[in-house]
Design a protein around this motif. Structure first.
Motif, PDB file in Angstrom:
ATOM      1  N   CYS A 249       0.812  -1.277  -0.124  1.00  0.00           N
ATOM      2  CA  CYS A 249       0.039  -0.048   0.137  1.00  0.00           C
ATOM      3  C   CYS A 249       0.919   1.316   0.023  1.00  0.00           C
ATOM      4  CB  CYS A 249      -1.056   0.036   1.124  1.00  0.00           C
ATOM      5  SG  CYS A 249      -0.177  -0.274   2.693  1.00  0.00           S
ATOM      6  N   ASN A 250       0.173   2.293  -0.213  1.00  0.00           N
ATOM      7  CA  ASN A 250       0.869   3.652  -0.214  1.00  0.00           C
ATOM      8  C   ASN A 250       1.339   3.942   1.143  1.00  0.00           C
ATOM      9  OD1 ASN A 250       0.322   3.860  -2.753  1.00  0.00           O
ATOM     10  ND2 ASN A 250      -1.277   5.372  -2.765  1.00  0.00           N
ATOM     11  N   LEU A 251       2.399   4.723   1.212  1.00  0.00           N
ATOM     12  CA  LEU A 251       3.235   5.483   2.241  1.00  0.00           C
ATOM     13  C   LEU A 251       2.015   6.332   3.052  1.00  0.00           C
ATOM     14  CD1 LEU A 251       5.796   5.660   3.801  1.00  0.00           C
ATOM     15  CD2 LEU A 251       6.207   7.792   2.584  1.00  0.00           C
ATOM     16  N   GLY A 252       1.792   5.908   4.368  1.00  0.00           N
ATOM     17  CA  GLY A 252       0.980   6.558   5.012  1.00  0.00           C
ATOM     18  C   GLY A 252      -0.447   5.974   5.104  1.00  0.00           C
ATOM     19  N   ALA A 253      -0.774   4.652   4.339  1.00  0.00           N
ATOM     20  CA  ALA A 253      -1.929   4.022   4.000  1.00  0.00           C
ATOM     21  C   ALA A 253      -1.724   2.855   4.802  1.00  0.00           C
ATOM     22  CB  ALA A 253      -2.126   3.897   2.687  1.00  0.00           C
ATOM     23  N   ASN A 254      -3.042   2.223   5.254  1.00  0.00           N
ATOM     24  CA  ASN A 254      -2.958   0.754   5.783  1.00  0.00           C
ATOM     25  C   ASN A 254      -3.433  -0.489   5.159  1.00  0.00           C
ATOM     26  OD1 ASN A 254      -2.090   1.851   8.471  1.00  0.00           O
ATOM     27  ND2 ASN A 254      -4.168   2.631   8.756  1.00  0.00           N
ATOM     28  N   SER A 255      -3.940  -0.071   3.985  1.00  0.00           N
ATOM     29  CA  SER A 255      -4.380  -1.189   2.960  1.00  0.00           C
ATOM     30  C   SER A 255      -4.313  -0.826   1.544  1.00  0.00           C
ATOM     31  CB  SER A 255      -5.907  -1.535   3.222  1.00  0.00           C
ATOM     32  OG  SER A 255      -6.686  -0.145   2.968  1.00  0.00           O
ATOM     33  N   PRO A 256      -4.299  -1.634   0.529  1.00  0.00           N
ATOM     34  CA  PRO A 256      -4.032  -1.205  -0.914  1.00  0.00           C
ATOM     35  C   PRO A 256      -4.943  -0.044  -1.502  1.00  0.00           C
ATOM     36  CG  PRO A 256      -3.911  -3.571  -0.467  1.00  0.00           C
ATOM     37  CD  PRO A 256      -4.490  -2.807   0.763  1.00  0.00           C
ATOM     38  N   GLU A 257      -6.039   0.024  -1.138  1.00  0.00           N
ATOM     39  CA  GLU A 257      -6.955   0.975  -1.602  1.00  0.00           C
ATOM     40  C   GLU A 257      -6.931   2.335  -1.095  1.00  0.00           C
ATOM     41  OE1 GLU A 257      -9.577  -0.715   1.776  1.00  0.00           O
ATOM     42  OE2 GLU A 257      -8.038  -1.446   0.431  1.00  0.00           O
ATOM     43  N   GLU A 258      -6.417   2.548   0.183  1.00  0.00           N
ATOM     44  CA  GLU A 258      -6.170   3.772   0.686  1.00  0.00           C
ATOM     45  C   GLU A 258      -5.352   4.622  -0.020  1.00  0.00           C
ATOM     46  OE1 GLU A 258      -5.408   3.642   4.865  1.00  0.00           O
ATOM     47  OE2 GLU A 258      -7.084   2.371   5.150  1.00  0.00           O
ATOM     48  N   THR A 259      -5.611   5.893  -0.076  1.00  0.00           N
ATOM     49  CA  THR A 259      -4.764   7.010  -0.624  1.00  0.00           C
ATOM     50  C   THR A 259      -3.328   7.036  -0.110  1.00  0.00           C
ATOM     51  OG1 THR A 259      -6.641   8.220  -1.611  1.00  0.00           O
ATOM     52  CG2 THR A 259      -4.463   9.391  -1.408  1.00  0.00           C
ATOM     53  N   GLY A 260      -3.525   7.174   1.382  1.00  0.00           N
ATOM     54  CA  GLY A 260      -2.235   7.593   1.870  1.00  0.00           C
ATOM     55  C   GLY A 260      -1.874   8.853   2.115  1.00  0.00           C
ATOM     56  N   ASN A 261      -0.793   9.555   2.207  1.00  0.00           N
ATOM     57  CA  ASN A 261      -0.254  10.789   2.485  1.00  0.00           C
ATOM     58  C   ASN A 261       0.214  11.312   1.143  1.00  0.00           C
ATOM     59  OD1 ASN A 261      -1.213  10.844   5.132  1.00  0.00           O
ATOM     60  ND2 ASN A 261       0.902  10.103   5.703  1.00  0.00           N
ATOM     61  N   TYR A 262       0.225  12.669   1.098  1.00  0.00           N
ATOM     62  CA  TYR A 262       0.725  13.348  -0.154  1.00  0.00           C
ATOM     63  C   TYR A 262       1.981  14.017   0.296  1.00  0.00           C
ATOM     64  CZ  TYR A 262      -3.835  12.351  -2.512  1.00  0.00           C
ATOM     65  OH  TYR A 262      -4.895  11.806  -3.071  1.00  0.00           O
ATOM     66  N   TYR A 263       3.181  13.863  -0.718  1.00  0.00           N
ATOM     67  CA  TYR A 263       4.345  14.695  -0.214  1.00  0.00           C
ATOM     68  C   TYR A 263       4.958  15.390  -1.319  1.00  0.00           C
ATOM     69  CZ  TYR A 263       4.295  10.843   2.959  1.00  0.00           C
ATOM     70  OH  TYR A 263       3.836  10.013   4.366  1.00  0.00           O
ATOM     71  N   ALA A 264       5.430  16.513  -0.889  1.00  0.00           N
ATOM     72  CA  ALA A 264       6.181  17.336  -1.836  1.00  0.00           C
ATOM     73  C   ALA A 264       7.577  16.661  -2.156  1.00  0.00           C
ATOM     74  CB  ALA A 264       6.612  18.897  -1.424  1.00  0.00           C
ATOM     75  N   TRP A 265       8.344  16.702  -3.231  1.00  0.00           N
ATOM     76  CA  TRP A 265       9.150  15.771  -3.622  1.00  0.00           C
ATOM     77  C   TRP A 265      10.690  16.275  -2.616  1.00  0.00           C
ATOM     78  CZ3 TRP A 265      14.275  16.269  -6.192  1.00  0.00           C
ATOM     79  CH2 TRP A 265      14.901  14.677  -6.487  1.00  0.00           C
ATOM     80  N   GLY A 266      11.257  15.111  -2.032  1.00  0.00           N
ATOM     81  CA  GLY A 266      12.181  15.519  -1.026  1.00  0.00           C
ATOM     82  C   GLY A 266      11.837  15.847   0.307  1.00  0.00           C
ATOM     83  N   GLU A 267      10.302  16.076   0.500  1.00  0.00           N
ATOM     84  CA  GLU A 267      10.073  16.094   1.920  1.00  0.00           C
ATOM     85  C   GLU A 267       9.611  14.958   2.816  1.00  0.00           C
ATOM     86  OE1 GLU A 267       8.366  20.994   1.100  1.00  0.00           O
ATOM     87  OE2 GLU A 267       7.057  19.534   1.998  1.00  0.00           O
TER      88      GLU A 267
END
Length: 441
Positions: A249-267
């Motif tokens: 799953c995405n960084l900040g998510a707990n399951s594959p369908e969750e979006t997770g968090n958004y990050y600026a590049w390098g932050e």
């Protein structure tokens, strides 16, 4: 008379052409093709430190010039080469004796036959034999298997040798025949007749073959039976048969369908707004209306084509998940695209793309998470653009054409491609687990 002569000449020429072009040598004396074959090799005498081999060779046509016996150890290292001796009153039988061997040890024997008309061997056969023993050495099953380690147990029984007088250990390799790159590890603990060996620094999701061994003070080494095990993969990862493992799953998510968090590049952390002013690596006062592509406006990460994966300062995946985790480089993104079938699908009510490996059939789901851009000319605050339609995932590779951009994975209409994005934007991250940490791409 002339007709008889012509017929005879034609027959002779036909025979020469036929047999001269034949695949097999021909024995003119017995009028049949030459055959040389090792019918059977037996070991009528097997003792602790020696054995005698006896070979029956069937042949016709060409005579046998020499029979050679080549002795190899368990790992196919050459020990000795000897000539076979014909056995009296037993036509076609040869014998050979090897001495000064280790007890209870498996050896490979290659029987090589040379004919009278060739310098090259015309036949070879390989068999194995194990010398007698006065002990029992058992190889146990692998236990406590992780993605980088395993515990191997063994048992040793002997009336004449004490475990404290010998080295006990395990030999292991990725090769089934234990050839090539071989590792050894001495025992970490001995309890009576049992001993345990801990194997570390193993490769992830890799099959290993192993056997126990003992090494006596005189240098003789004896092996137990061979077994195998396969290392696991870390929790939260999927093996797609590629050079790295991909997160479920995405960084900040707990399951594959969750979006997770958004990050600026390098932050390293998500935030409320994604603009030029809020970006950590952008000069104060830079706006969307200015020539923001100019190198001089970008700090720290302004180098063209810079890579941030596995860096403590700029890799959000490593900072949050720990060592071995990281944001994928664009090379790993391309590896994913090239080696997977992509399918536009809905998983638990969320649109996205399913990547199914062409190598092993395993798959991961990447949601169409869109991206965040809070510049006034792009969107209002906290708006997620193209969510449910397209997906944008950061790579750890900066653009080689623009200091203001970095490379990303874009998902659209059941397809994917690499795409340049301005670094201040908020994109999602799908981490990878580096199975070869010392050589990231």
């Amino acid at each position: 008379m002339k007709q008889i002569f012509l017929k005879t000449t034609f027959a002779i020429l036909s025979a020469i052409i036929f047999y001269g072009c034949s695949q097999e040598p021909y024995d003119w004396s017995q009028e049949k093709p030459t055959v040389i074959e090792v019918a059977e090799t037996t070991f009528p005498i097997v003792e602790k430190n020696s054995f005698t081999a006896e070979t029956h060779i069937e042949s016709s046509g060409k005579k046998i010039k020499e029979v050679k016996y080549c002795l190899y150890d368990f790992t196919w290292e050459t020990i000795e080469n000897k000539k076979g001796v014909p056995i009296k009153n037993k036509e076609g039988y040869y014998t050979c004796e090897f001495t000064n061997l280790a007890f209870s040890t498996t050896y490979h024997i290659e029987v090589i036959v040379y004919s009278s008309s060739s310098e090259e061997p015309v036949y070879s056969s390989v068999i194995t034999v194990t010398t007698a023993n006065d002990y029992v050495l058992k190889t146990g099953d692998a236990k406590n298997i992780t993605h980088t380690s395993a515990n191997i147990s063994g048992e040793f029984y002997s009336e004449t040798v004490s475990p404290s007088d010998i080295n006990l250990g395990v030999i292991y390799s990725e090769n089934e025949d234990l050839k090539g790159l071989i590792y050894t590890s001495n025992s970490t603990s001995i309890d009576g007749n049992s001993f345990t060996v801990e194997l570390t620094e193993l490769k992830i999701a890799t099959k290993y073959f192993y056997c126990t061994y003992i090494e006596q003070s005189d240098g003789n080494i004896f092996y137990g039976d061979k077994k195998d095990f396969t290392t696991s993969i870390p929790n939260g990862t999927v093996d797609l048969g590629l050079s790295v493992l991909w997160a479920e799953c995405n960084l900040g998510a707990n399951s594959p369908e969750e979006t997770g968090n958004y990050y600026a590049w390098g932050e390293l952390n998500p935030k409320d707004t994604y603009t030029f002013d809020s970006y950590l690596y952008c000069n104060d006062g830079l706006s969307y209306d200015m020539d923001w592509w100019n190198y001089s406006y970008w700090e720290g990460l302004g180098t063209y084509g810079i890579n941030i994966q596995l860096t403590n300062e700029y890799d959000a995946a490593k900072a949050q998940l720990g060592d071995f985790w990281g944001i994928p480089s664009i090379n790993y993104v391309n590896e994913l695209i090239e080696n997977c079938d992509m399918e536009l699908t809905t998983f638990k009510g969320i649109n996205g793309i399913k990547f199914t490996s062409k190598k092993n059939g395993n798959s991961i789901f990447l949601p169409a998470a869109g991206y965040k851009d809070d510049e006034p000319s792009k969107a209002t605050k906290s708006t997620i653009i193209e969510q449910g339609t397209n997906g944008y995932y950061w790579s750890g590779t900066g653009s080689s054409n623009s200091a203001s951009d970095a490379m990303s994975l874009k998902l659209y209409d059941g397809n994917s491609e690499q795409k340049r994005e301005i670094r201040y934007k908020g994109l999602t991250i799908r981490p990878i687990y580096y199975t070869f940490l010392n050589n990231p791409q």
